[in-house]
Design an enzyme around this catalytic site. Structure first.
Site, PDB file in Angstrom:
ATOM      1  N   GLY A  25       0.858  -1.178   0.000  1.00  0.00           N
ATOM      2  CA  GLY A  25       0.000   0.000   0.000  1.00  0.00           C
ATOM      3  C   GLY A  25       0.896   1.229   0.000  1.00  0.00           C
ATOM      4  O   GLY A  25       2.135   1.118  -0.024  1.00  0.00           O
ATOM      5  N   SER A  26       0.272   2.381   0.084  1.00  0.00           N
ATOM      6  CA  SER A  26       1.046   3.629  -0.014  1.00  0.00           C
ATOM      7  C   SER A  26       2.148   3.702   1.044  1.00  0.00           C
ATOM      8  O   SER A  26       3.262   4.137   0.762  1.00  0.00           O
ATOM      9  CB  SER A  26       0.102   4.823   0.104  1.00  0.00           C
ATOM     10  OG  SER A  26      -0.784   4.635   1.209  1.00  0.00           O
ATOM     11  N   GLU A  28       3.975   1.481   2.281  1.00  0.00           N
ATOM     12  CA  GLU A  28       5.102   0.563   2.084  1.00  0.00           C
ATOM     13  C   GLU A  28       5.941   0.948   0.872  1.00  0.00           C
ATOM     14  O   GLU A  28       7.064   0.458   0.718  1.00  0.00           O
ATOM     15  CB  GLU A  28       4.614  -0.887   1.902  1.00  0.00           C
ATOM     16  CG  GLU A  28       3.950  -1.467   3.140  1.00  0.00           C
ATOM     17  CD  GLU A  28       2.586  -0.870   3.411  1.00  0.00           C
ATOM     18  OE1 GLU A  28       1.820  -0.685   2.452  1.00  0.00           O
ATOM     19  OE2 GLU A  28       2.294  -0.538   4.578  1.00  0.00           O
ATOM     20  N   GLU A  47      -3.827 -10.498   2.539  1.00  0.00           N
ATOM     21  CA  GLU A  47      -2.761 -10.624   3.539  1.00  0.00           C
ATOM     22  C   GLU A  47      -2.830 -11.932   4.328  1.00  0.00           C
ATOM     23  O   GLU A  47      -1.816 -12.376   4.864  1.00  0.00           O
ATOM     24  CB  GLU A  47      -2.768  -9.430   4.487  1.00  0.00           C
ATOM     25  CG  GLU A  47      -2.340  -8.114   3.838  1.00  0.00           C
ATOM     26  CD  GLU A  47      -3.464  -7.418   3.087  1.00  0.00           C
ATOM     27  OE1 GLU A  47      -4.558  -8.004   2.953  1.00  0.00           O
ATOM     28  OE2 GLU A  47      -3.243  -6.279   2.632  1.00  0.00           O
ATOM     29  N   HIS A  70       0.321  -3.999   4.849  1.00  0.00           N
ATOM     30  CA  HIS A  70      -0.107  -2.623   4.713  1.00  0.00           C
ATOM     31  C   HIS A  70      -0.867  -2.164   5.964  1.00  0.00           C
ATOM     32  O   HIS A  70      -2.027  -2.536   6.176  1.00  0.00           O
ATOM     33  CB  HIS A  70      -1.004  -2.489   3.482  1.00  0.00           C
ATOM     34  CG  HIS A  70      -1.460  -1.074   3.243  1.00  0.00           C
ATOM     35  ND1 HIS A  70      -0.611   0.004   3.336  1.00  0.00           N
ATOM     36  CD2 HIS A  70      -2.675  -0.566   2.923  1.00  0.00           C
ATOM     37  CE1 HIS A  70      -1.276   1.110   3.080  1.00  0.00           C
ATOM     38  NE2 HIS A  70      -2.536   0.793   2.841  1.00  0.00           N
ATOM     39  N   HIS A 281      -8.519 -30.610  22.315  1.00  0.00           N
ATOM     40  CA  HIS A 281      -9.492 -29.856  21.523  1.00  0.00           C
ATOM     41  C   HIS A 281     -10.885 -30.103  22.092  1.00  0.00           C
ATOM     42  O   HIS A 281     -11.396 -29.300  22.863  1.00  0.00           O
ATOM     43  CB  HIS A 281      -9.391 -30.271  20.040  1.00  0.00           C
ATOM     44  CG  HIS A 281     -10.294 -29.514  19.138  1.00  0.00           C
ATOM     45  ND1 HIS A 281     -10.513 -29.876  17.835  1.00  0.00           N
ATOM     46  CD2 HIS A 281     -11.049 -28.419  19.341  1.00  0.00           C
ATOM     47  CE1 HIS A 281     -11.366 -29.025  17.276  1.00  0.00           C
ATOM     48  NE2 HIS A 281     -11.698 -28.135  18.165  1.00  0.00           N
ATOM     49  N   GLY A 401      -5.282 -24.568  14.524  1.00  0.00           N
ATOM     50  CA  GLY A 401      -6.608 -25.004  14.062  1.00  0.00           C
ATOM     51  C   GLY A 401      -7.309 -23.942  13.231  1.00  0.00           C
ATOM     52  O   GLY A 401      -8.444 -24.128  12.824  1.00  0.00           O
TER      53      GLY A 401
HETATM   54  N1  TPP Z   1     -12.914 -20.537  10.570  1.00  0.00           N
HETATM   55  C1  TPP Z   1     -11.564 -20.620  10.761  1.00  0.00           C
HETATM   56  C2  TPP Z   1     -10.675 -19.486  10.360  1.00  0.00           C
HETATM   57  N2  TPP Z   1     -11.014 -21.698  11.316  1.00  0.00           N
HETATM   58  C3  TPP Z   1     -11.802 -22.718  11.706  1.00  0.00           C
HETATM   59  N3  TPP Z   1     -11.216 -23.760  12.298  1.00  0.00           N
HETATM   60  C4  TPP Z   1     -13.203 -22.684  11.478  1.00  0.00           C
HETATM   61  C5  TPP Z   1     -13.712 -21.554  10.908  1.00  0.00           C
HETATM   62  C6  TPP Z   1     -14.108 -23.805  11.945  1.00  0.00           C
HETATM   63  N4  TPP Z   1     -13.926 -25.045  11.173  1.00  0.00           N
HETATM   64  C7  TPP Z   1     -13.186 -26.058  11.651  1.00  0.00           C
HETATM   65  S1  TPP Z   1     -13.173 -27.379  10.650  1.00  0.00           S
HETATM   66  C8  TPP Z   1     -14.165 -26.622   9.555  1.00  0.00           C
HETATM   67  C9  TPP Z   1     -14.500 -25.333   9.977  1.00  0.00           C
HETATM   68  C10 TPP Z   1     -15.342 -24.387   9.206  1.00  0.00           C
HETATM   69  C11 TPP Z   1     -14.610 -27.344   8.328  1.00  0.00           C
HETATM   70  C12 TPP Z   1     -13.566 -27.477   7.278  1.00  0.00           C
HETATM   71  O1  TPP Z   1     -14.152 -28.111   6.192  1.00  0.00           O
HETATM   72  P1  TPP Z   1     -13.335 -28.715   5.025  1.00  0.00           P
HETATM   73  O2  TPP Z   1     -12.163 -27.900   4.735  1.00  0.00           O
HETATM   74  O3  TPP Z   1     -14.262 -28.952   3.886  1.00  0.00           O
HETATM   75  O4  TPP Z   1     -12.771 -30.093   5.566  1.00  0.00           O
HETATM   76  P2  TPP Z   1     -13.533 -31.389   6.071  1.00  0.00           P
HETATM   77  O5  TPP Z   1     -13.772 -31.203   7.540  1.00  0.00           O
HETATM   78  O6  TPP Z   1     -14.792 -31.542   5.303  1.00  0.00           O
HETATM   79  O7  TPP Z   1     -12.526 -32.471   5.806  1.00  0.00           O
END
Ligand code: TPP
Length: 528
Positions: A25-26, A28, A47, A70, A281, A401
Site C-alpha cells: 500500500g502507499s 510501504e 494478507e 499494509h 481440543h 486449528g
Molecule cells: N474458521 C476458521 C478461520 N477456522 C476454523 N477452524 C473454522 C472456521 C471452523 N472449522 C473447523 S473445521 C471446519 C470449519 C469451518 C470445516 C472445514 O471443512 P473442510 O475444509 O471442507 O474439511 P472437512 O472437515 O470436510 O474435511
C-alpha cells in the site's frame, strides 16, 4: 552514509531474508522503491494468504520469513493465519508500513493507531521504533528475538518517512551480530532421566512438532529403538516427528483428556518431547494421567512447560536431549516390538473417492519424500492409517486449528523446496480461506499440487456437532463450488476426478507437468 532503508536491506540480507512476502500500500512504497536486485518480492492478493505463504516457506526451509503488510488493514487481514504461526513457533518477521511520523497522532488515512498493540497478544514481540535512527536496530532486535527459544512471530511498524533518513554509523555492527542459546540438559539431569527411563516397566514416548522442527526425528527413532518403547504423536499434530511405518509408531493421540489417558493406559512413564502437555481440543473431562503413570516433558518452550496441568518439565534443546538420552539409556532391556501390520485396505467409495483411497494412491504414486500440507479436517484417521511418512519436514497442519493456512502454506513450502514435491491436501471448506494463493502459484510458476477434497460440507463440524450433541445447526454445507473454474480463473490448470483411476492419472499428469496444478477430488464424507 547509508540511509535507513539501505541499512535495513543490508541487515535483512545478512540474515538471508531476501524474499519479501507482501501486499503493498502507499505506506510501504518508500521501502519497496529501494529494493535491491538480489531481493525478490512475492505478491499475495490477500494478507491472510501472504502470511500463510510466508509461514509455509519458513516451516519448509527451517528458518525465518519476511512479511510486509499494509498498515492496520493489512495487519488485520493477516491475524487469522498468524494464530497458526504462534503455535508452530514460526519466526516470521512481520513489518508493516506506517503513515508519516508527524501525522500519526492526527489519525490521517492509513495511520496505524497504536500499531505495536494491534498484533498482540499473538506476536512474541512488537514495536514501532522511537525514531528513524532506531529502525535498523529494532528490526535486528525483532529478527533475534523471533529466532531465540521459544521461536515465534514478531512485528515492527515503520513510518514511511523513516526510510530516507540517514542511518546511524553504529548500524554496521548489526550485520555481524549473532545470538544463540546454550541451554541443554546437565550431566546430572541426563543421568537422572536415563535412569528413570531404564527403571520404568513400560515407558512410552509422546513426540511433538518441535522434534520435527529441530530435525531430531532420527534421534527419536534411536531412543525408541534402544528403549523398545512405543511412540505416539502428541494431540493436535501440526508436524510429523516420527516415521509412520516404524515398528514403534502408534498414531496420533486423540485431542481429549480421557482419550489420551485411555490410549496411554498401562504405561508407568510417559516422556513427552517437543510438545505441549497437551493441546486438547474436544472437551471430554476425565483423568489427566493413567493410574500409576508419571509424566516428564522435555520442551524448548518455557511457556509450554509452565502451563501444563500435570507432570515434571525440563526446558532445553530437545534435539540435544534426545540424542544424548538415546546414548545414555540401556539398550535391549525390553523385547523388540513387532513390525506394524500392513496398511488397512482402503474402502472403495461408491461414485465418489473414499479419502482413504485417495491417500493410498498418494502413498503408492507420489514421490516418497513428498511434503504434505494438510487442511482437510475430517480425514485425519484415514490419512495417518494410509500414509508412509518417513522424512523430516514431511507434514504440516495448521497449528492453532485456524483455517486459511493450508493452501497458501503449500505454495510457500513449494517455493522453499526445489528438491521436494509439495502436495496440499485441502478441504473444500478450507480452500476458500486462502484461495487467492493460487494466483501467486500461477504467476511465480511455483509447481505445487493442490488436491481439494470436495465433500460438499464442513465435515469436521458435522462430526463435532455430534460430540457436542448440537444436532443440526445452520452453516454446515458448502455446495456449488467449482474449483476447476476458480483455479482456471487464477491461471492454474485444474481437473476434477471421482475415481481412484482418475485421481492416479491426474496426479501423474500434475507430477509430470512441473507446473502448479489443482485436482478437485469428489470425496465421501468421513470422520476425523
Ligand atoms: N474458521 C476458521 C478461520 N477456522 C476454523 N477452524 C473454522 C472456521 C471452523 N472449522 C473447523 S473445521 C471446519 C470449519 C469451518 C470445516 C472445514 O471443512 P473442510 O475444509 O471442507 O474439511 P472437512 O472437515 O470436510 O474435511
Amino acid at each position: 552514509m547509508p540511509d535507513v532503508r539501505q541499512a535495513t536491506y543490508d541487515l535483512l540480507r545478512s540474515h538471508d531474508l531476501t524474499t519479501i512476502f507482501g501486499n503493498p500500500g502507499s505506506n510501504e512504497l518508500p521501502f519497496l522503491a529501494g529494493m535491491p536486485a538480489d531481493f525478490r518480492y512475492v505478491l499475495g492478493l490477500h494478507e491472510g494468504a501472504v502470511l500463510a505463504m510466508a509461514d509455509g516457506y519458513a516451516l519448509a526451509r527451517g528458518g525465518s520469513a519476511l512479511v510486509n503488510l499494509h498498515a492496520a488493514a493489512g495487519t488485520g487481514n493477516a491475524l487469522g493465519p498468524l494464530t497458526n504461526s504462534v503455535y508452530s513457533h514460526s519466526p516470521l518477521i512481520i513489518t508493516a508500513g506506517q503513515q508519516v511520523r508527524s501525522t500519526i497522532g492526527q489519525e490521517v488515512m492509513l495511520a496505524n493507531v497504536d500499531a505495536a498493540t494491534l498484533p498482540k497478544p499473538l506476536v512474541k514481540w512488537s514495536c514501532e521504533p522511537a525514531c528513524a535512527q532506531d529502525v535498523p536496530r529494532s528490526i535486528s532486535h525483532a529478527i533475534h528475538i523471533a529466532n531465540l527459544p521459544a521461536k515465534g512471530p514478531v512485528y515492527v511498524s515503520v513510518p514511511y518517512d523513516d526510510w530516507g533518513q540517514e542511518a546511524p554509523p553504529e548500524a554496521r555492527h548489526l550485520l555481524e551480530r549473532t545470538t544463540g542459546t546454550a541451554g541443554s540438559l546437565s550431566a546430572a539431569q541426563l543421568a537422572d532421566l536415563a535412569g528413570t527411563l531404564d527403571a520404568a516397566e513400560s515407558p512410552v514416548l509422546v513426540l511433538g512438532p518441535e522434534v520435527d522442527a529441530q530435525y531430531a526425528n532420527d534421534d527419536a527413532v534411536r531412543l525408541a529403538d534402544r528403549l523398545g518403547a512405543p511412540v505416539w504423536i502428541a494431540p493436535s499434530a501440526s508436524r510429523c516427528p516420527f516415521p509412520t511405518r516404524h515398528r514403534s509408531f502408534r498414531g496420533v493421540l486423540p485431542a481429549a483428556v480421557q482419550g489420551v489417558t485411555n490410549a496411554l493406559a498401562g504405561h508407568d512413564l510417559i516422556l513427552v518431547v517437543g510438545a505441549p502437555v497437551f493441546r486438547y481440543h474436544q472437551f471430554v473431562p476425565g483423568e489427566y494421567l493413567p493410574a500409576g503413570a508419571r509424566l516428564i516433558q522435555l520442551t524448548g518452550d518455557p511457556g509450554e512447560a509452565a502451563r501444563a496441568p500435570m507432570g515434571q518439565a525440563l526446558v532445553g534443546d530437545v534435539k540435544d536431549a534426545l540424542s544424548r538420552l538415546a546414548d545414555a539409556v540401556t539398550a535391549g532391556r525390553r523385547p523388540e516390538l513387532p513390525s506394524l501390520p500392513e496398511h488397512p485396505p482402503a474402502p472403495s467409495g461408491g461414485d465418489r473417492l473414499h479419502p482413504a483411497e485417495l491417500f493410498a494412491v498418494l502413498r503408492e504414486n507420489a514421490p516418497a519424500d513428498a511434503v504434505y500440507v494438510k487442511e482437510s479436517t475430517a480425514t485425519a484417521a484415514d490419512f495417518w492409517a494410509q500414509m508412509d511418512l518417513s522424512r523430516q519436514g514431511s507434514y504440516f497442519f495448521p497449528a492453532s486449528g485456524g483455517l486459511g493456512f493450508g493452501l497458501p502454506a503449500a505454495v510457500g513450502a513449494q517455493l522453499a523446496h526445489d528438491d521436494r514435491q509439495v502436495i496440499g491436501l485441502i478441504g473444500d471448506g478450507s480452500a476458500n480461506y486462502g484461495i487467492t494463493a493460487l494466483w501467486t502459484a500461477a504467476q511465480y510458476e511455483i509447481p505445487v499440487i493442490i488436491v481439494i477434497l470436495k465433500n460438499g460440507t464442513y465435515g469436521a463440524l458435522r462430526w463435532f456437532s455430534k460430540v457436542l450433541d448440537a444436532g443440526e445447526t445452520p452453516g454446515m454445507d458448502v455446495p456449488g463450488i467449482d474449483f476447476v473454474q476458480i483455479a482456471g480463473g487464477y491461471g492454474v490448470a485444474a481437473t476434477s476426478v471421482r475415481t481412484r483411476e482418475e485421481f492416479a492419472d491426474a496426479l501423474a499428469a500434475a507430477l509430470r507437468s512441473g507446473k502448479p496444478a489443482v485436482i478437485e477430488a469428489e470425496t465421501e464424507l468421513t470422520e476425523p
